[in-house]
Scaffold this active site. Sequence first.
Site, PDB file in Angstrom:
ATOM      1  N   SER A   1      51.336 -48.463  51.930  1.00  0.00           N
ATOM      2  CA  SER A   1      51.593 -47.046  52.177  1.00  0.00           C
ATOM      3  C   SER A   1      52.918 -46.751  52.856  1.00  0.00           C
ATOM      4  O   SER A   1      53.311 -45.581  52.948  1.00  0.00           O
ATOM      5  CB  SER A   1      50.451 -46.463  53.013  1.00  0.00           C
ATOM      6  OG  SER A   1      50.082 -45.194  52.550  1.00  0.00           O
TER       7      SER A   1
ATOM      8  N   LYS B   1      55.560 -44.448  51.283  1.00  0.00           N
ATOM      9  CA  LYS B   1      55.587 -42.992  51.449  1.00  0.00           C
ATOM     10  C   LYS B   1      56.836 -42.528  52.196  1.00  0.00           C
ATOM     11  O   LYS B   1      57.244 -41.371  52.063  1.00  0.00           O
ATOM     12  CB  LYS B   1      54.333 -42.524  52.175  1.00  0.00           C
ATOM     13  CG  LYS B   1      53.040 -42.644  51.367  1.00  0.00           C
ATOM     14  CD  LYS B   1      51.864 -42.084  52.157  1.00  0.00           C
ATOM     15  CE  LYS B   1      50.584 -42.040  51.334  1.00  0.00           C
ATOM     16  NZ  LYS B   1      49.931 -43.341  51.209  1.00  0.00           N
TER      17      LYS B   1
ATOM     18  N   SER C   1      48.710 -40.369  55.972  1.00  0.00           N
ATOM     19  CA  SER C   1      48.766 -41.231  54.786  1.00  0.00           C
ATOM     20  C   SER C   1      48.054 -40.580  53.605  1.00  0.00           C
ATOM     21  O   SER C   1      47.189 -41.183  52.962  1.00  0.00           O
ATOM     22  CB  SER C   1      48.163 -42.610  55.082  1.00  0.00           C
ATOM     23  OG  SER C   1      48.627 -43.562  54.147  1.00  0.00           O
TER      24      SER C   1
END
Length: 509
Positions: free
Chosen positions: A158, A161, A344
């Site tokens: 993640s 991102k 997230s």
Amino acid sequence: MSGRGGWRLKTWQFTAVAAVSGLALSSAAAAAAGPWDSGGQRTAESRRAALAPGTGDGDHRTEAAGPFPAGSDPVAAEAAAVLTPLEAGDLAPRTGEGAREAAAAQAPAPTTAALKVALEPLLKAKGLGPGATASVVDAATGKEIYGRGAKTARVPASTVKIATGTAALSVLGPDHRIRTTVVAEPGPGYEDGAPPERIVLVGGGDPTLTARADAEGNASLRTLARHTADTLKKRGARTIRLAYDTSAYSGSTQHPIGPNENLAPVTALMADEGRLDTSTSGPAPRSTRPAQDAADAFARFLAERGVKVEGAVRAATATDQAEELADVRSAPLSALVERMLTHSDNDIAEALARQTALAAGAKADFAGAERETRRALGRLGLPLDGARFADGSGLDRADRVTARLLTSLLARAAHTDHPELRPVLTGLPVAGFSGTLAGRYTGPDAAAGTGVVRAKTGTLTGVNTLAGTVVSTDGRLLSFSFLASATTDPTTAQSTLDHLAATLAHCGC
């Protein structure tokens, strides 16, 4: 590292305050903020793995233990310091000869030798597995002051991102809002101002569009229905046919990871991220047809406002001759990026990747989003060797980034030449207080990072990553990234990553 035109520098210094009022404020913010989805990627993979013969999901745990009940946050009572907000004007930028040296001299930067001594034992620890990579960059100068395999591309999970948000902000700007519109399709003999025979709900790609009564700052499908109904009734229309348009996005709506509870089908029209329960965060049952569901809800809201929808609600593409009747707009892109990073949020991430493609006039599918994300980051002069952006969320294991790219992204967001990128920093979770870090930094090894470390987490099975910013005890802003792609114990890996960032926070080296 140098970008186009060189670095016009500004040293970001943060005062760590331990006043009761500061602690109370941060605790309240953490309780209100989340965490939203602290282990979504691991949860998705564990469910998928459980379907295969001979596999289970016993080792797939969430990252955070929170949220904590009001008044019982175990971190707030022990926090030594709370990071003050990023402020764009706390120090005036310097230009001209000697600017680099003057800015850098305001606080001593750690030395490479000292960082090697402090960090390498942890990077070599069993908890991170073999081949863990790292990068630490001095944000004032953009110089990497420590690297370990920093140019080796790894699965970011993640933390990708950070790249998704940077690309979107760079091409669209922080004030951009995503529109959802209703248009009237002209029938035979139709004239402007006449009652239309059919209207089309046109999705612009806003995953935060809500059908709930409390919009909480999001664009509201109910508000859109009210405005549409008011216009239709003024034109004498009490019955209408309705279609919906998702043509802003192209290609498959299915993410490569397959159906899971952490991401709805990627479509230009949805409400409440396709959630089938009342949740606003974390894993949840997801609709397999979020666009149809949003359009059906819109039809109900029109009926409540005195305009009946006749016949079935079906997919269609609005024509160039359609007349716009009403629209609603998302929160600014700056807020969407912050929400994506803090919690997230996979749905927002995939939407922002496609918004980047749309801004370039490219096809808004997985391939187009990857291509335009890379181009946007390339225009910022970032090191992209080995990088892949197969998706915007980090769920796809085909993603690749280097530790150096992540620290470069964060340092660029701190630079005075790019104030539009500041939400990439302000959206990072605060250790022990907000988002996916709310339940971490509770152990003695990581306590020094509580309230001072701001970082994006990344978690897949066997992959644990952390990238963010920290202020050293000397007042120097550092960007860091740690990538481990061969972990076997997620709890140990996460605590080791937290220990690494806390070591930087406590470093007077």
